[in-house]
Design an enzyme around this catalytic site. Structure first.
Site, PDB file in Angstrom:
ATOM      1  N   GLN A  73      -1.681   2.501  -3.718  1.00  0.00           N
ATOM      2  CA  GLN A  73      -0.542   2.533  -2.895  1.00  0.00           C
ATOM      3  C   GLN A  73      -1.279   3.742  -1.736  1.00  0.00           C
ATOM      4  OE1 GLN A  73       2.941   2.213  -2.499  1.00  0.00           O
ATOM      5  NE2 GLN A  73       2.883  -0.083  -2.832  1.00  0.00           N
ATOM      6  N   VAL A 119      -8.825   2.470  -0.020  1.00  0.00           N
ATOM      7  CA  VAL A 119      -7.800   1.908  -0.503  1.00  0.00           C
ATOM      8  C   VAL A 119      -7.326   1.272  -1.548  1.00  0.00           C
ATOM      9  CG1 VAL A 119      -5.688   0.058   0.723  1.00  0.00           C
ATOM     10  CG2 VAL A 119      -8.060   1.091   2.374  1.00  0.00           C
ATOM     11  N   GLU A 120      -5.969   1.822  -2.022  1.00  0.00           N
ATOM     12  CA  GLU A 120      -5.289   1.658  -3.351  1.00  0.00           C
ATOM     13  C   GLU A 120      -4.523   0.988  -3.048  1.00  0.00           C
ATOM     14  OE1 GLU A 120      -7.259   2.372  -5.963  1.00  0.00           O
ATOM     15  OE2 GLU A 120      -8.521   4.028  -5.490  1.00  0.00           O
ATOM     16  N   ILE A 121      -4.876  -0.725  -3.263  1.00  0.00           N
ATOM     17  CA  ILE A 121      -3.518  -1.652  -3.032  1.00  0.00           C
ATOM     18  C   ILE A 121      -2.217  -1.477  -4.932  1.00  0.00           C
ATOM     19  CG2 ILE A 121      -3.082  -4.251  -3.088  1.00  0.00           C
ATOM     20  CD1 ILE A 121      -6.253  -4.394  -2.039  1.00  0.00           C
TER      21      ILE A 121
END
Length: 406
Positions: free
Chosen positions: A313, A367-369
Site C-alpha cells: 500500500q 504502486v505496491e497494491i
C-alpha cells in the site's frame, strides 16, 4: 456433474467456470488437495446446481443460444474455454452457467495469458474503439499485448504482471480498463470522472501482463514436460512449489532489468545467477519482456507511467533526484484517493519506473497494491479493486493535468 481436468486448470479456474466456490469442489472430491496442482485427465465431480449442459441443435448459433437462456456471449465462452466455438456442431455439449456476471473480466481465480487473450478479444468486440497491439513476445513465445483506450494527446501508461507471483495486478488492471471503456461508451461517470470528456484529452495504454511465462509457473506449478523443467527446479533449490517465484522463466527479475544504474543494482543484489527473484540478468534488457516494454515506451513517449506491483500500500515516486517537480504532488493525490502512502525511496535502481524517470524526466510511479504476503489471495480482489479503481482514476486526472503544463 463430471468434468475432465484440462492442461492449465486449477481449482479456482474450474470453480469460476461453473460459478461455484473452491470449497464446494473440495467437498465433492475428497481426494483433492488445494496445495497440489491438478493433473490433466483427472475426472472431477462438480456441484451442478449452478450450471447445466445443453446439447447443440441443428441451426443453433452461439448468439441464439445466449438469447434463449438469458446469458451473454462471454458467459458461454468463459464456461467453455476448452472448446472451439467458432463453428457449432449439432450434438456438441455446452456448459451453461445459470446466471451471467454481467462482466467480461472475472478476477475470482488465477488470471494468466489464457484469460487475458480471451478477455482482450471480448472487450474489443464489446468496445470497438479499443485498440489491441502485440508489442513483443515472452521467452516462451507468448504474445505481450498492449491495449489502448482514448484518443487524447497526453499519454498515460500502466503496466502490470511484471513479477510472476504478483499476477493479481493483471485482472485488477483489466477490470479498470473494462469499467473505463463501459463508462466512455455509455456516458456514465467513473469515480466521479466524465470518461468521455477525459479520454478526448488522454490516451491510456495498458500492458496488462509483462511476465506471462512466470505467471503461468507461479499459478500452475511446474509440469514435467516443461522445456525448462530441470533448470527451474535447480534454480528453485529443488522445490516444486513456485508460488513465491517472481522472475521470468529464465530466472531473471524483470524489474531489475532496466538501464538505470543497473550495475549498482547488480552489485547490491549480489545474485550471480538465475533464481526465483532479485537476479538482474547478465546485462540490461537481456530479457525479451523487459526489452519489449522499453521499446514500446520509447516509441510512445508517454507523459506519465504507473507500474502496478504488490504489496505494501505504498507509492514510490522519485528516482535519484531526476523526477520532475510535480511528481511528489501527483503522488500525494494518488495516495489521498487510494489510501496508499507516498514514499520517497532510496537504495533501489534498474526498475521500470527508475528508467522512465531517468530517460524521460517525466513522472513515473511504482504502486505496491494491497497488504499481506505475495501472492495476495483472490478473495481480496474486491477490496483491492476498490483501491486500484480510485488510484488509476486519479492517475488519469493527473495525466490530463500534464497537458496544461506543456
Amino acid at each position: 456433474m463430471p468434468y475432465v481436468v484440462q492442461p492449465g486448470d486449477t481449482l479456482l479456474r474450474i470453480a469460476r467456470m461453473f460459478n461455484v466456490n473452491k470449497e464446494s469442489l473440495l467437498a465433492a472430491n475428497p481426494g483433492l488437495s488445494s496445495a497440489k496442482p491438478l493433473s490433466p485427465g483427472l475426472l472431477l465431480s462438480v456441484p451442478a446446481q449452478t450450471a447445466f449442459i445443453y446439447r447443440v441443435q441443428p441451426g443453433d448459433t452461439l448468439l441464439g443460444i445466449a438469447c434463449k437462456f438469458g446469458l451473454s456471449l462471454q458467459d458461454i465462452i468463459s464456461a467453455n474455454r476448452h472448446q472451439e466455438l467458432k463453428q457449432l456442431l449439432p450434438g456438441a455439449l455446452l456448459t451453461m452457467p445459470c446466471a451471467g456476471s454481467g462482466r467480461i473480466v472475472d478476477g475470482r481465480a488465477e488470471y494468466g495469458q489464457r484469460e487475458l487473450t480471451a478477455d482482450a478479444e471480448a472487450l474489443l468486440k464489446a468496445y470497438p474503439f479499443l485498440q489491441v497491439e502485440k508489442i513483443g513476445a515472452s521467452v516462451m513465445g507468448k504474445p505481450l499485448i498492449a491495449i489502448r483506450l482514448g484518443e487524447g494527446p497526453i499519454k498515460l501508461h500502466v503496466n502490470a504482471g511484471m513479477h510472476a507471483n504478483e499476477w493479481i495486478t493483471t485482472p485488477l488492471l483489466m477490470t479498470f480498463l473494462e469499467d473505463a471503456a463501459r463508462a466512455a461508451s455509455s456516458g456514465e461517470k467513473l469515480c466521479g470522472i466524465d470518461m468521455q470528456a477525459l479520454l478526448q484529452r488522454v490516451t491510456l495504454w495498458v500492458v496488462p501482463l509483462v511476465n506471462p511465462d512466470g505467471a503461468e509457473l507461479a499459478q500452475e506449478g511446474l509440469r514435467p514436460d516443461h522445456p525448462h523443467a530441470a533448470e527451474l527446479l535447480r534454480w528453485n533449490k529443488g522445490s516444486d512449489r513456485f508460488n513465491k517465484w517472481k522472475a521470468n522463466i529464465r530466472g531473471v527479475d524483470l524489474n531489475d532489468q532496466f538501464p538505470a544504474f543497473w550495475e549498482e543494482e547488480t552489485s547490491r543484489r549480489g545474485n550471480d545467477g538465475p533464481g526465483p527473484r532479485d537476479y538482474p540478468g547478465p546485462n540490461p534488457l537481456s530479457e525479451p519482456e523487459a526489452r519489449a516494454l522499453a521499446e514500446f515506451t520509447a516509441e510512445q513517449r508517454f507523459d506519465l507511467v504507473v507500474a502496478l506491483h504488490t504489496q505494501g500500500q505504498e507509492i514510490y515516486w522519485n528516482y535519484r533526484g531526476y523526477e520532475p517537480p510535480e511528481s511528489e504532488r501527483i503522488a500525494r493525490k494518488l495516495g489521498k484517493d487510494s489510501g496508499y502512502k507516498p514514499v520517497k525511496l532510496s537504495g533501489s535502481d534498474a526498475g521500470y519506473k527508475d528508467w522512465f524517470i531517468l530517460q524521460f524526466r517525466k513522472p513515473g510511479f511504482t504502486v505496491e497494491i494491497g497488504y499481506g504476503v505475495n501472492p495476495l489471495p483472490v478473495e481480496a480482489f474486491p477490496d483491492l479493486y476498490d483501491e486500484v479503481r480510485m488510484l488509476l482514476a486519479a492517475a488519469l486526472e493527473a495525466a490530463r493535468a500534464q497537458e496544461k503544463q506543456e
